[in-house]
Design a protein around this motif. Sequence first.
Motif, PDB file in Angstrom:
ATOM      1  N   ARG A 275       0.716  -1.313  -0.003  1.00 23.58           N
ATOM      2  CA  ARG A 275      -0.097  -0.058   0.111  1.00 23.58           C
ATOM      3  C   ARG A 275       0.668   1.115  -0.070  1.00 23.58           C
ATOM      4  O   ARG A 275       0.558   2.348  -0.313  1.00 23.58           O
ATOM      5  CB  ARG A 275      -0.925   0.153   1.307  1.00 23.58           C
ATOM      6  CG  ARG A 275      -1.958  -0.973   1.282  1.00 23.58           C
ATOM      7  CD  ARG A 275      -2.746  -1.016   2.411  1.00 23.58           C
ATOM      8  NE  ARG A 275      -3.840  -1.981   2.446  1.00 23.58           N
ATOM      9  CZ  ARG A 275      -5.146  -1.889   1.794  1.00 23.58           C
ATOM     10  NH1 ARG A 275      -5.270  -0.633   1.498  1.00 23.58           N
ATOM     11  NH2 ARG A 275      -6.244  -2.550   2.064  1.00 23.58           N
ATOM     12  N   ARG A 276       2.176   0.984   0.427  1.00 30.96           N
ATOM     13  CA  ARG A 276       2.883   2.237   0.563  1.00 30.96           C
ATOM     14  C   ARG A 276       4.464   1.873   0.206  1.00 30.96           C
ATOM     15  O   ARG A 276       4.666   0.605   0.409  1.00 30.96           O
ATOM     16  CB  ARG A 276       2.860   2.868   2.097  1.00 30.96           C
ATOM     17  CG  ARG A 276       3.298   2.255   3.033  1.00 30.96           C
ATOM     18  CD  ARG A 276       3.016   2.931   4.476  1.00 30.96           C
ATOM     19  NE  ARG A 276       3.445   2.008   5.624  1.00 30.96           N
ATOM     20  CZ  ARG A 276       2.764   1.169   6.242  1.00 30.96           C
ATOM     21  NH1 ARG A 276       1.642   0.671   5.688  1.00 30.96           N
ATOM     22  NH2 ARG A 276       3.055   0.532   7.025  1.00 30.96           N
TER      23      ARG A 276
ATOM     24  N   ASP B   7      -5.357  -3.982  -4.354  1.00 32.97           N
ATOM     25  CA  ASP B   7      -6.305  -5.027  -4.658  1.00 32.97           C
ATOM     26  C   ASP B   7      -5.660  -6.489  -4.244  1.00 32.97           C
ATOM     27  O   ASP B   7      -5.669  -7.530  -5.089  1.00 32.97           O
ATOM     28  CB  ASP B   7      -6.411  -5.054  -6.174  1.00 32.97           C
ATOM     29  CG  ASP B   7      -7.096  -3.929  -6.483  1.00 32.97           C
ATOM     30  OD1 ASP B   7      -7.927  -2.976  -5.775  1.00 32.97           O
ATOM     31  OD2 ASP B   7      -6.929  -3.184  -7.599  1.00 32.97           O
ATOM     32  N   PHE B   8      -5.631  -6.919  -3.029  1.00 33.32           N
ATOM     33  CA  PHE B   8      -5.021  -8.206  -2.502  1.00 33.32           C
ATOM     34  C   PHE B   8      -5.947  -9.130  -2.641  1.00 33.32           C
ATOM     35  O   PHE B   8      -5.736 -10.356  -2.669  1.00 33.32           O
ATOM     36  CB  PHE B   8      -4.408  -7.919  -1.190  1.00 33.32           C
ATOM     37  CG  PHE B   8      -3.131  -7.129  -1.202  1.00 33.32           C
ATOM     38  CD1 PHE B   8      -2.039  -7.679  -1.630  1.00 33.32           C
ATOM     39  CD2 PHE B   8      -2.943  -5.955  -0.468  1.00 33.32           C
ATOM     40  CE1 PHE B   8      -0.999  -6.782  -1.438  1.00 33.32           C
ATOM     41  CE2 PHE B   8      -2.046  -5.030  -0.422  1.00 33.32           C
ATOM     42  CZ  PHE B   8      -0.851  -5.466  -0.980  1.00 33.32           C
ATOM     43  N   GLY B   9      -7.238  -8.823  -2.727  1.00 35.16           N
ATOM     44  CA  GLY B   9      -8.323  -9.851  -2.789  1.00 35.16           C
ATOM     45  C   GLY B   9      -8.620  -9.956  -4.290  1.00 35.16           C
ATOM     46  O   GLY B   9      -9.597 -10.954  -4.663  1.00 35.16           O
ATOM     47  N   ASP B  10      -7.913  -9.450  -5.127  1.00 32.82           N
ATOM     48  CA  ASP B  10      -8.432  -9.632  -6.527  1.00 32.82           C
ATOM     49  C   ASP B  10      -7.281 -10.511  -7.328  1.00 32.82           C
ATOM     50  O   ASP B  10      -6.237 -10.094  -7.658  1.00 32.82           O
ATOM     51  CB  ASP B  10      -8.391  -8.081  -7.324  1.00 32.82           C
ATOM     52  CG  ASP B  10      -8.947  -8.179  -8.534  1.00 32.82           C
ATOM     53  OD1 ASP B  10      -8.660  -9.165  -9.423  1.00 32.82           O
ATOM     54  OD2 ASP B  10      -9.345  -7.243  -9.301  1.00 32.82           O
TER      55      ASP B  10
ATOM     56  N   LEU C 119       2.540 -10.278   4.684  1.00 34.00           N
ATOM     57  CA  LEU C 119       1.496  -9.246   4.775  1.00 34.00           C
ATOM     58  C   LEU C 119       0.470  -9.956   5.949  1.00 34.00           C
ATOM     59  O   LEU C 119      -0.043 -10.685   5.936  1.00 34.00           O
ATOM     60  CB  LEU C 119       0.635  -9.233   3.461  1.00 34.00           C
ATOM     61  CG  LEU C 119      -0.571  -8.134   3.537  1.00 34.00           C
ATOM     62  CD1 LEU C 119      -0.084  -6.702   3.902  1.00 34.00           C
ATOM     63  CD2 LEU C 119      -1.724  -8.296   2.434  1.00 34.00           C
ATOM     64  N   ALA C 120       0.340  -9.003   7.123  1.00 29.87           N
ATOM     65  CA  ALA C 120      -0.254  -9.435   8.337  1.00 29.87           C
ATOM     66  C   ALA C 120      -0.773  -8.306   8.897  1.00 29.87           C
ATOM     67  O   ALA C 120      -0.244  -7.029   8.790  1.00 29.87           O
ATOM     68  CB  ALA C 120       0.757 -10.178   9.102  1.00 29.87           C
TER      69      ALA C 120
ATOM     70  N   ARG D  27      -5.535 -16.340  -0.074  1.00 30.78           N
ATOM     71  CA  ARG D  27      -6.342 -17.612  -0.863  1.00 30.78           C
ATOM     72  C   ARG D  27      -6.140 -16.873  -2.303  1.00 30.78           C
ATOM     73  O   ARG D  27      -6.005 -17.434  -3.570  1.00 30.78           O
ATOM     74  CB  ARG D  27      -7.845 -17.662  -0.718  1.00 30.78           C
ATOM     75  CG  ARG D  27      -7.982 -18.740   0.554  1.00 30.78           C
ATOM     76  CD  ARG D  27      -9.416 -19.243   0.474  1.00 30.78           C
ATOM     77  NE  ARG D  27      -9.545 -20.056   1.604  1.00 30.78           N
ATOM     78  CZ  ARG D  27     -10.171 -20.254   2.671  1.00 30.78           C
ATOM     79  NH1 ARG D  27     -10.975 -19.120   2.682  1.00 30.78           N
ATOM     80  NH2 ARG D  27     -10.340 -21.083   3.646  1.00 30.78           N
ATOM     81  N   ALA D  28      -6.255 -15.572  -2.700  1.00 27.47           N
ATOM     82  CA  ALA D  28      -6.278 -14.937  -4.023  1.00 27.47           C
ATOM     83  C   ALA D  28      -4.948 -14.986  -4.420  1.00 27.47           C
ATOM     84  O   ALA D  28      -4.760 -15.326  -5.488  1.00 27.47           O
ATOM     85  CB  ALA D  28      -6.871 -13.370  -3.773  1.00 27.47           C
ATOM     86  N   LEU D  29      -3.977 -14.690  -3.352  1.00 29.89           N
ATOM     87  CA  LEU D  29      -2.441 -14.698  -3.967  1.00 29.89           C
ATOM     88  C   LEU D  29      -2.103 -16.214  -4.429  1.00 29.89           C
ATOM     89  O   LEU D  29      -1.636 -16.460  -5.204  1.00 29.89           O
ATOM     90  CB  LEU D  29      -1.654 -14.307  -2.832  1.00 29.89           C
ATOM     91  CG  LEU D  29      -0.031 -14.383  -2.960  1.00 29.89           C
ATOM     92  CD1 LEU D  29       0.338 -13.408  -4.212  1.00 29.89           C
ATOM     93  CD2 LEU D  29       0.613 -13.851  -1.726  1.00 29.89           C
TER      94      LEU D  29
END
Length: 226
Positions: free
Chosen positions: A46-47, A63-66, A84-85, A105-107
């Motif tokens: 994000r940054r 867009d980590f869920g995409d 990422l946590a 899951r997306a990743l």
Amino acid sequence: MPTPTDKTPRPLGRVLLTGATGMVGSSVLAALLNAESASEVVALGRRPSGRDHEKLTEVSFTDFGDTQAIEPYLIGTDTVFHCLATYSARVSRAEYEEITVDWLRALLTACETAAPKAAFCLFSAQGARAEGGGMSFALKVKGEAENALFASTLKRKLIFRPGYIAPSGPRSSWKPADYVFKPLQRLVPTIGVTSDELARAMLETAMRDPRDTVVLENSDMRALLE
């Protein structure tokens, strides 16, 4: 129990890193930039991390869920470090599950399509259990995340379950609990690892452990670091 080592290290190659600005992720990023085995590092976040290095490419990403949005950045990737946590106390339970499990899951789905031969390294937590156990809501969710990785079709799956993680960075990044646990960790190293030690254990395992499925507890990492 000491982990087996491979006399012929596997190159980390092109690396995708998530969570590069977090405590663990920043230590992993520093280790990767210093590792000859890592030829390129792509950091999704994000940054920006604020680091400038010839083999680092930072991507402003939300867009980590995409799955489809992630796929292009995984093409040609040899190793993934998913750091990422978030802290369960900082977000709602629904948000914690989304960040910890749904985004993973997306990743994983993107990785199965774009980089199916990549080694996947997951930053988990001591007490997490893939069978759904755990002493807290957060650990149960961490167990769900581990299950998602185990269920994937990726060949190499590496999970790291550290205990207390002492920040290796400056005091400005410390939390109140660190002022208690970091001195204690120096006296009783077995309770945890520093963020730099965790990063070192993750890289060493990815390069040298010959197994395709690896779950390292805190004690395993401590033995690896000796």
